[in-house]
Design a protein around this motif. Structure first.
Motif, PDB file in Angstrom:
ATOM      1  N   UNK A  53      -6.005 -12.393   3.084  1.00 30.37           N
ATOM      2  CA  UNK A  53      -5.866 -11.146   2.458  1.00 30.37           C
ATOM      3  C   UNK A  53      -4.515 -11.027   2.449  1.00 30.37           C
ATOM      4  N   UNK A  54      -3.738 -12.127   2.923  1.00 36.78           N
ATOM      5  CA  UNK A  54      -1.548 -11.698   2.472  1.00 36.78           C
ATOM      6  C   UNK A  54      -2.216 -11.127   1.056  1.00 36.78           C
ATOM      7  N   UNK A  59      -0.315  -6.768  -2.759  1.00 34.26           N
ATOM      8  CA  UNK A  59      -0.590  -6.732  -4.404  1.00 34.26           C
ATOM      9  C   UNK A  59      -0.615  -4.835  -3.568  1.00 34.26           C
ATOM     10  N   UNK A  60      -2.192  -4.582  -2.735  1.00 32.66           N
ATOM     11  CA  UNK A  60      -1.980  -3.179  -1.652  1.00 32.66           C
ATOM     12  C   UNK A  60      -0.673  -2.322  -1.847  1.00 32.66           C
ATOM     13  N   UNK A  61       0.377  -3.498  -1.612  1.00 35.68           N
ATOM     14  CA  UNK A  61       2.031  -2.307  -1.037  1.00 35.68           C
ATOM     15  C   UNK A  61       2.522  -2.328  -2.476  1.00 35.68           C
ATOM     16  N   UNK A  62       2.378  -3.426  -2.960  1.00 32.90           N
ATOM     17  CA  UNK A  62       2.900  -2.874  -4.732  1.00 32.90           C
ATOM     18  C   UNK A  62       1.855  -2.107  -5.413  1.00 32.90           C
TER      19      UNK A  62
END
Length: 88
Positions: A53-54, A59-62
């Protein structure tokens, strides 16, 4: 002719040494990848789904940072039906 033969022999030795160095580099890289895989597997088993999950969040943040900088991206609210006027 003797000098040319000697130069060719030195060139061949150089090529063999270069190939051996490339082989050792490939082996070292493979060993490092294997060790990294073992460490990841151990971390997954210890941390459970939390680590996965981290990584997803990171990845979503990037991705969101890349999209925010793009001029071709338009943001629409999730709860707004932007296509309300289209016949269904």
């Amino acid at each position: 002719m003797k000098q040319v033969a000697q130069q060719e022999a030195e060139k061949a030795r150089y090529l063999v040494e270069k190939a051996e160095q490339m082989k050792l580099a490939a082996i070292t890289t493979a060993e490092g990848d294997a060790q990294a895989s073992k460490l990841l597997a151990k971390a997954f088993s210890e941390a459970g789904d939390g680590l996965v999950e981290l990584r997803k969040i990171e990845a979503a943040e990037d991705i969101s940072k890349l999209l925010a900088k793009s001029k071709n991206v338009a943001y629409l609210p999730h709860d707004l039906n932007a296509l309300m006027q289209l016949p269904q």
